[in-house]
Design an enzyme around this catalytic site. Structure first.
Site, mmCIF file in Angstrom:
data_model
loop_
_atom_site.group_PDB
_atom_site.id
_atom_site.type_symbol
_atom_site.label_atom_id
_atom_site.label_comp_id
_atom_site.label_asym_id
_atom_site.label_seq_id
_atom_site.Cartn_x
_atom_site.Cartn_y
_atom_site.Cartn_z
ATOM 1 N N ALA A 44 5.745 -5.924 -6.903
ATOM 2 C CA ALA A 44 4.550 -6.774 -6.817
ATOM 3 C C ALA A 44 4.881 -8.201 -7.248
ATOM 4 O O ALA A 44 4.553 -9.158 -6.540
ATOM 5 C CB ALA A 44 3.426 -6.190 -7.666
ATOM 6 N N ARG A 330 0.822 15.622 -6.467
ATOM 7 C CA ARG A 330 1.566 15.734 -7.718
ATOM 8 C C ARG A 330 0.784 16.409 -8.836
ATOM 9 O O ARG A 330 1.330 17.212 -9.589
ATOM 10 C CB ARG A 330 1.977 14.335 -8.165
ATOM 11 C CG ARG A 330 2.995 13.752 -7.213
ATOM 12 C CD ARG A 330 3.321 12.321 -7.534
ATOM 13 N NE ARG A 330 4.437 11.908 -6.683
ATOM 14 C CZ ARG A 330 4.949 10.691 -6.671
ATOM 15 N NH1 ARG A 330 4.427 9.748 -7.439
ATOM 16 N NH2 ARG A 330 5.950 10.407 -5.890
ATOM 17 N N HIS A 401 4.905 9.763 -15.366
ATOM 18 C CA HIS A 401 5.604 8.994 -14.345
ATOM 19 C C HIS A 401 4.902 7.693 -13.978
ATOM 20 O O HIS A 401 5.538 6.660 -13.801
ATOM 21 C CB HIS A 401 5.750 9.867 -13.104
ATOM 22 C CG HIS A 401 6.411 9.185 -11.956
ATOM 23 N ND1 HIS A 401 7.641 8.576 -12.071
ATOM 24 C CD2 HIS A 401 6.031 8.994 -10.666
ATOM 25 C CE1 HIS A 401 7.983 8.052 -10.899
ATOM 26 N NE2 HIS A 401 7.013 8.271 -10.045
#
Lengths: 637, 256
Positions: A44, A330, A401
């Protein structure tokens, strides 16, 4: 304070186009009069810096590493999504939008997610033009693979190093602007405070990590692209230096923090081995394309995997979710792995692992084909575990994560402090309560290449900005506060090291605010964190001195913030009395142990306002309106 | 967190390069690393040593490290004279203590190269690599207006070769291992990636000249085919890339 998301009117598919037309423009000749600070050089930050400089703005870019090329986006493995439909398998912008909204368990904004899907295709084109060596088919066309939470193949990849290649592409673009003197680069700088003047974000205080000296930098607008807060948990797949401090400093200066309890626990990581462990290593989700997850059918089965016959293996994901099989999202995969271990079916020495087995894939496609797809991941596994995954199944376990929460931003990616824009993982905007695989790279680059260049221009065009002096009293106040906090940390000279405290904080959060939570545990965690923080400020031992290259001090500052932020996470988790995506409150689950949302009471973004260290932050709610998709119980059967 | 059972531990003697700052004199300082689990990474072993240094009130050993999964390129040191230690194709963070034996003496020094000044202890300044990239290690396209990703087909074997070169993590081991402190593997890898891909062709000539020129300017030495760089590269980047760079450079020199 009223939260205005500034979502444009009109049909979903026309909102972004219409908004772009309505946004103000800065005359090309005037752009060079504006200075923009970008903090962070991951996907980003690097893409934003480069693009803003290309447009003609004067950009000052900061990173904590010795070079912008090392930001942790580099470690992303599996891929980046786009709605190209190159595979002719039924993909579309609408499907990518829908999969992302549904994967996020309906806790994100329709308009933001739709825009993300819209710009996804341009990202691939841009990266190809930059020379990113994406995987190709024999005919020379771009290759795709599948990822969790989707039934189409839309993930573009460069072996198992997609993040690296995309980041190096953005770093190349950034380097080109440095050479053109449109970007001034400041490496080894840590942002320690945000300076707000007359209600607008106007600068930062950074510490030069080599000399230890504090510096003041001013600008007309600021872009934070400082990543997520996964390292609150001590053990995570984040890099060692990843931290929440820049975002947290902004929160303390008035930016609201949204959904801090929403953390993603990734299902396929290398299991924890011992207390000395410093970080966890992810094994890309793409492995679930070909790897089959299983545990022994009988609990406490101590046999080696090769000794367990097919009939005594439980391929629990394929069994329970025949539609998506090993490719469930996930959060679902992680919770199921935890459940198998909780009932005693975990494998390995610690019994906190499940198998990810490639035997069938190797038999079907051959050793070479598997090497081509996952060679570097297999190598990495072998190095860490000293086991060959071509011969014996990998052992994996979930690990922290990614963080879906972050600073609250409106549709323009601007926080509640005018002039402070927040991109990538540092904002909260696009992934709801669970991010789908290969969507973080997409979001980081969407924000940097294709959204911020338009919205920041409009901010600069519309507001009047007197130039501010770095000797302004707000700069000096900030500077003095930062200096005093550093002196305090150094002077405590207690008996416990920074890492020692951090590890304890991590254990508390993992235990009570991790894969599953309950109200009693969260209340307990709140007290434990408060006590730990109090002890920290009495008993921490920071090595080295202030005006020096001092990594112990760097960590001490970050852990001080994690300790305070941890409490905010728990506060938010307690407030959200439902389960959604990565936030699984045990009191709210379906008969089949899936997350049970409460759309009546909690279909909103929780945005927290800081009110001093001793007062509870104030909760603001941004209702989420779903006009284009139906809120359903997620099903991956 | 349960400790793995049957864990084997070793004791080591460390000799670590300590240097306060660029202009200070440095020296080797001895430390004991005791009860080191063989499952630890090299950096985790240093974490343990540093915790003890901090508890004894001294200044911990400074070292660059970040991702700890072998991809960011931050870490790196000479371990017993080898860049990133004794294992092939490994960064320091991915080097595990199972490759050492009880009682070993381990000498740890920073990268040695004129272009990499020591910042502190094991930390060096690798900004010379950034300068080489800034000289032309990119394709000059602004954001927006790129054609469809499939507009230019790239044969699979070309994409694979470009990827082989692009895997470089910029850690500096190649220059540190080279007797001439040459950065040709680093520079050659980037030039190769863009020389192979059709997107890189329009600027190929300019790129090779500019990047090689900058490499020389930064004080890196020349290549004398020692192949130490290839041997120590954690990503196994081949010296074919140096040959390709030389070809590109020669082509550009003759044509310009």
């Amino acid at each position: 304070m009223k939260l205005d998301s500034k979502i444009p009117d009109g049909p979903l598919s026309e909102k972004w186009d219409r908004h772009r037309f309505e946004l103000g423009l800065v005359n090309p000749a005037n752009k060079k009069k504006f200075e923009i600070i970008v903090v962070g050089t991951g996907l980003a930050g690097a893409s934003a810096s480069a693009t803003l400089a290309e447009l003609g703005y004067e950009v000052k870019t900061f990173c904590i590493q010795d070079t912008p090329r090392r930001a942790h986006s580099i470690a992303a493995q599996g891929g980046i999504n786009a709605a190209k439909n190159y595979q002719n398998d039924g993909d579309s912008i609408w499907r990518l939008f829908y999969d992302t909204i549904k994967g996020g368990d309906f806790r994100s904004r329709e308009a933001n997610v739709y825009r993300l899907a819209q710009v996804s295709n341009g990202i691939i084109d841009q990266c190809v033009a930059q020379g990113v060596p994406f995987a190709r088919e024999f005919g020379g066309q771009l290759a795709n693979r599948s990822f969790g939470g989707a039934q189409v193949s839309r993930t573009f990849y460069a072996r198992g190093q997609t993040g690296q290649q995309l980041l190096l592409g953005a770093y190349g673009a950034l380097s080109r602007q440095i050479a053109a003197k449109k970007i001034r680069l400041f490496t080894r700088r840590d942002m320690l405070d945000l300076v707000v003047i007359d209600g607008k974000a106007r600068g930062i205080i950074v510490r030069n990590l080599v000399s230890g000296k504090l510096e003041k930098h001013s600008a007309d607008a600021l872009v934070l692209a400082t990543g997520g807060y996964g390292n609150s948990f001590y053990l995570s797949t984040n890099a060692m230096a990843s931290n929440v401090s820049a975002a947290f400093a902004s929160y303390k200066k008035g930016a609201l923090f949204a959904n801090p309890c929403l953390t993603q626990i990734h299902p396929t990581c290398i299991p924890v081995k011992g207390t000395y462990q410093s970080k966890l290593t992810l094994m890309s989700e793409s492995l679930r394309n070909d790897g089959r997850v299983w545990v022994p059918k009988i609990p406490e089965d101590k046999r080696l995997p090769a000794q367990i016959p097919e009939s005594e293996r439980d391929y629990y994901l394929e069994e329970k979710y025949p539609g998506f099989g090993n490719l469930v999202p996930r959060d679902v995969a992680s919770r199921n792995a935890k459940h198998q271990c909780d009932i005693g079916k975990g494998v390995g020495d610690t019994q906190l692992a499940v198998y990810l087995d490639f035997k069938d894939a190797i038999k079907r496609d051959g050793h070479d084909a598997i090497t081509r797809k996952y060679g570097n991941l297999f190598e990495m596994y072998e190095k860490i575990m000293a086991q060959d995954p071509y011969e014996t199944p990998m052992m994996i376990y979930p690990a922290v994560h990614y963080t879906m929460g972050g600073l609250w931003v409106d549709y323009n990616l601007m926080s509640t402090i005018p002039g402070l824009f927040v991109l990538g993982e540092a904002n909260f905007s696009d992934h709801g309560s669970n991010r789908l695989g290969a969507s973080a790279l997409m979001q980081g680059l969407a924000d940097g290449y294709f959204i911020i260049p338009y919205t920041i221009g409009s901010y600069l065009a519309e507001a009047s900005h007197d130039k501010v002096d770095e000797d302004h009293k707000e700069f000096n106040t900030s500077y003095n506060e930062v200096e005093a906090r550093i002196e305090k940390l150094i002077s405590i000279k207690g008996k416990r090291t920074v890492d020692n405290f951090h590890r304890e904080l991590g254990n508390i959060l993992w235990e009570y605010c991790g894969m599953s939570r309950n109200n009693n545990g969260l209340k307990k965690a709140k007290k434990l964190i408060k006590d730990l923080r109090a002890e920290y400020w009495e008993n921490v031992l920071v090595g080295g001195s202030e005006y020096d290259f001092n990594q112990s001090l760097e960590r001490a500052w970050r852990v001080a913030d994690f300790l305070q932020f941890g409490e905010l996470m728990v506060t938010d988790a307690l407030e959200r009395q439902e389960s959604c995506g990565g936030h699984f409150n045990e009191n709210y689950q379906t008969d089949e142990n899936e997350a049970l949302r409460d759309d009546k009471l909690f279909c909103h973004v929780s945005a927290w306002e800081y009110r001093g260290n001793s007062r509870k932050p104030k909760l603001h709610k941004e209702p989420l309106k779903f006009e284009n998709v139906e809120l359903t119980q997620r099903s991956y059967k | 967190m349960k400790q793995a059972s049957g864990e084997k531990c070793i004791n080591l003697k460390l000799k670590v390069w300590r240097q306060k700052a660029e202009e200070s004199n440095g020296r080797l300082e001895s430390f004991k690393a005791e009860n080191i689990s063989k499952d630890m990474s090299f950096l985790e072993m240093l974490d343990v040593v540093n915790e003890e240094i901090i508890l004894s009130g001294k200044d911990p050993i400074a070292l660059d490290h970040d991702c700890r999964e072998g991809i960011c390129g931050s870490c790196g040191a000479m371990v017993n004279g080898r860049a990133h230690g004794p294992e092939k194709g490994t960064t320091l963070c991915q080097l595990h203590m199972r490759h050492f034996s009880n009682g070993d003496t381990v000498v740890i020094e920073p990268w040695r190269s004129r272009a990499f000044k020591v910042v502190k202890d094991l930390v060096v300044d690798r900004s010379a690599f950034d300068k080489i990239i800034q000289a032309g290690g990119y394709i000059s396209v602004n954001t927006g207006g790129a054609p469809d990703g499939n507009a230019i087909p790239v044969p699979q074997e070309v994409a694979e070769k470009a990827m082989d070169a692009a895997e470089c993590i910029g850690c500096g081991a190649c220059a540190a291992a080279c007797p001439n402190a040459s950065a040709m593997l680093f520079t050659g890898a980037k030039i190769s990636q863009f020389a192979l891909l059709p997107q890189g062709h329009p600027e190929a000539k300019k790129r090779a000249l500019a990047m090689v020129g900058e490499m020389d300017k930064q004080g890196f030495g020349n290549c004398t085919n020692e192949k130490e760089c290839e041997a120590e590269c954690p990503k196994g980047i081949s010296i074919i890339n140096i040959a390709r760079m030389n070809r590109e450079f020669l082509k550009s020199s003759i044509l310009s």
